[in-house]
Design an enzyme around this catalytic site. Structure first.
Site, PDB file in Angstrom:
ATOM      1  N   SER A  72      -9.949   5.545   6.733  1.00 66.28           N
ATOM      2  CA  SER A  72      -9.100   6.507   7.432  1.00 66.28           C
ATOM      3  C   SER A  72      -8.418   7.594   6.438  1.00 66.28           C
ATOM      4  O   SER A  72      -7.840   8.612   6.694  1.00 66.28           O
ATOM      5  CB  SER A  72      -7.943   6.059   7.947  1.00 66.28           C
ATOM      6  N   LYS A  75      -9.263  11.118   7.482  1.00 66.00           N
ATOM      7  CA  LYS A  75      -8.269  11.881   8.149  1.00 66.00           C
ATOM      8  C   LYS A  75      -7.651  13.033   7.296  1.00 66.00           C
ATOM      9  O   LYS A  75      -7.241  14.059   7.629  1.00 66.00           O
ATOM     10  CB  LYS A  75      -7.502  11.120   8.719  1.00 66.00           C
ATOM     11  N   SER A 132      -2.528   6.908  12.011  1.00 63.27           N
ATOM     12  CA  SER A 132      -3.747   7.025  11.846  1.00 63.27           C
ATOM     13  C   SER A 132      -4.706   6.785  13.090  1.00 63.27           C
ATOM     14  O   SER A 132      -5.865   6.136  13.174  1.00 63.27           O
ATOM     15  CB  SER A 132      -4.217   6.008  10.989  1.00 63.27           C
ATOM     16  N   LYS A 234      -1.875   8.842   2.542  1.00 65.88           N
ATOM     17  CA  LYS A 234      -2.606   8.343   3.731  1.00 65.88           C
ATOM     18  C   LYS A 234      -3.266   6.950   3.255  1.00 65.88           C
ATOM     19  O   LYS A 234      -3.441   6.684   1.883  1.00 65.88           O
ATOM     20  CB  LYS A 234      -3.775   9.086   3.820  1.00 65.88           C
TER      21      LYS A 234
END
Length: 475
Positions: A72, A75, A132, A234
């Site tokens: 992720s 992202k 997420s 993140k």
């Protein structure tokens, strides 16, 4: 005599303190280096990097340039392109993001919006930085790129322009794809670029929780509010990647960006990140930033594609907010809470190092020649036609300008035509159509979205005035 004796005693005491301090420093260094060395030896997925975000100096590095799955962390680039679209006025925070059937079907974690529903851009951003959400990420990619596949090409092109030469993106959310990989150094570069290029939006990464319908979504980044100075960025996890984390940390004028990839668990990853921050934040420069470390991306043919495809106003989507029935009934799986699968099991999916080198080399040139760059872009899985929610589907009357046995050449012709003749094609949608002839696949280069035969003929006539061959045909 007493003064001399006192001076000697002081020097001895000071020397002893210095020795103890030095010993403690060595012990602390070994305490961090030993787990890192052990992880490198026992965990092939491990990589880490700590960079002084003021100077760009590397403070700690372990496998920082080796391929890893981003999960992720992907992202972060989806958000970079979203922030870029916001800053250029192509979209607003209130623009509705439509959820296609593909986006709605993405696995958890997700918002659970049904196909045909929509959320605001700001809600999608918050869903990405906190929960997420994979469905919201795909929806953003489809809106900005016309399709997730095309958006992935835009993501990779943007990575190149930022100097991220070890990264290839295949989707907008980071779900497993053996052809999608990155490095700890590239993720640090992206983390720095997000703050430097979009300070007006960077605060989203420090959001502690987001309420959507009846759902309250806490941020997966557990270091927020627990480790002093952490303000983002993140987390990420898949079985093949292990537990990933990019952290931005600020203390006065000191600022670092740290990356840990391939952790065996969320807890061990967070512990290692906390140790790295404690060790290297005090070692960062205290003089403030002299100049940006990551140059803003210049204009390329990929940017031109992006500009064409970004909606000039809110995309026409159902004017609705998802109610509780539009949310997934079952609790979404928190991927950052999922147990790590042993590496031997995870290897059933190829590791990034096993991906054939040409996949990376196709994108290796940070400033590729136009044709080479275009060939690199179309090396990714293709979508045909390329269109966006703001442009009508290419049906009815279209204008054809060429055909070629090479999809890359057909798309290059479309892009060049769009640049040199923007007026007649202002509302048109470029796309390619494959067809067989003599056992060979050719690609027609066309523009669609014309409301009538007259409109298509008028556009073709305007193109011919600019020495561009074409003809209008009913699709």
């Amino acid at each position: 005599m007493r003064q001399a004796f006192a001076g000697a005693a002081f020097r001895q005491a000071f020397s002893a303190r210095s020795a103890i301090a030095g010993l403690l420093a060595v012990v602390i260094s070994l305490a961090i280096a030993a787990p890192a060395a052990a992880q490198s030896k026992q965990n092939p997925r491990y990589a880490a990097l700590v960079v002084d975000a003021n100077t760009g100096k590397t403070l700690f590095s372990a496998n920082a340039d080796s391929r890893r799955y981003p999960a992720s962390l992907t992202k972060m680039m989806t958000l970079y392109l979203t922030f870029e679209a916001l800053s250029r006025g192509k979209i607003t925070k209130e623009t509705r993001v439509p959820f296609s059937a593909k986006a709605a079907a993405e696995p958890p974690t997700k918002l659970g919006v049904r196909a045909g529903g929509s959320v605001s851009v700001e809600s999608a951003i918050l869903a990405l930085v906190t929960k997420s959400a994979n469905d919201a990420s795909t929806a953003l990619g489809e809106m900005l790129g016309g399709s997730e596949e095309n958006f992935a090409r835009m993501m990779t092109a943007k990575a190149r322009s930022l100097g991220m030469n070890g990264t290839v993106f295949r989707n907008a959310n980071g779900l497993p794809n053996s052809g999608q990989f990155t490095t700890a150094r590239d993720m640090a570069t992206l983390g720095i670029a997000l703050r430097e290029h979009f300070p007006q939006y960077y605060g989203y990464f420090s959001t502690r929780s987001f309420t959507f319908g009846r759902q309250v979504m806490p941020n997966h980044n557990r270091l927020l509010g627990r480790v002093k100075g952490v303000d983002g960025i993140k987390t990420g996890f898949t079985n093949a990647s292990g537990f990933n984390l990019v952290s931005s940390v600020t203390d006065g004028n000191r600022r670092i960006v740290a990356v840990v990839m391939g952790g065996a668990s969320g807890a061990s990853r967070d512990k290692h990140m906390t140790d790295l921050i404690a060790k290297y934040l005090p070692a960062a420069s205290n003089g403030g930033k002299a100049a940006p470390l990551v140059a803003k991306a210049g204009s390329t043919q990929f940017d031109a594609v992006g500009k064409l495809q970004l909606p000039k106003q809110d995309a026409p989507t159902p004017d609705m907010r998802p109610d509780t029935e539009a949310l997934v009934a079952e609790a979404a799986v928190d991927m950052d809470e999922a147990p790590a699968v042993p590496f031997e099991q995870a290897k059933a999916e190829p590791t990034p190092e096993e991906v054939p080198a040409p996949t990376l080399q196709a994108y290796a040139d940070p400033a590729p020649r136009p044709q080479a760059a275009l060939e690199a872009a179309v090396a990714a899985p293709q979508v045909d036609p390329v269109k966006t929610a703001s442009v009508a589907a290419p049906s009815g009357w279209v204008v054809q300008i060429a055909s070629s046995p090479s999809r890359a050449e057909a798309e290059a012709i479309l892009e060049k035509t769009t640049k040199v003749a923007p007026g007649p094609l202002r509302k048109a949608s470029p796309f390619t159509v494959p067809f067989e002839k003599g056992g060979v696949t050719y690609y027609r280069a066309r523009f669609g979205g014309f409301g009538s035969k007259v409109a298509a003929w008028d556009a073709c006539a305007a193109l011919k005035k600019q020495k561009i061959s074409c003809y209008a045909v009913q699709n």
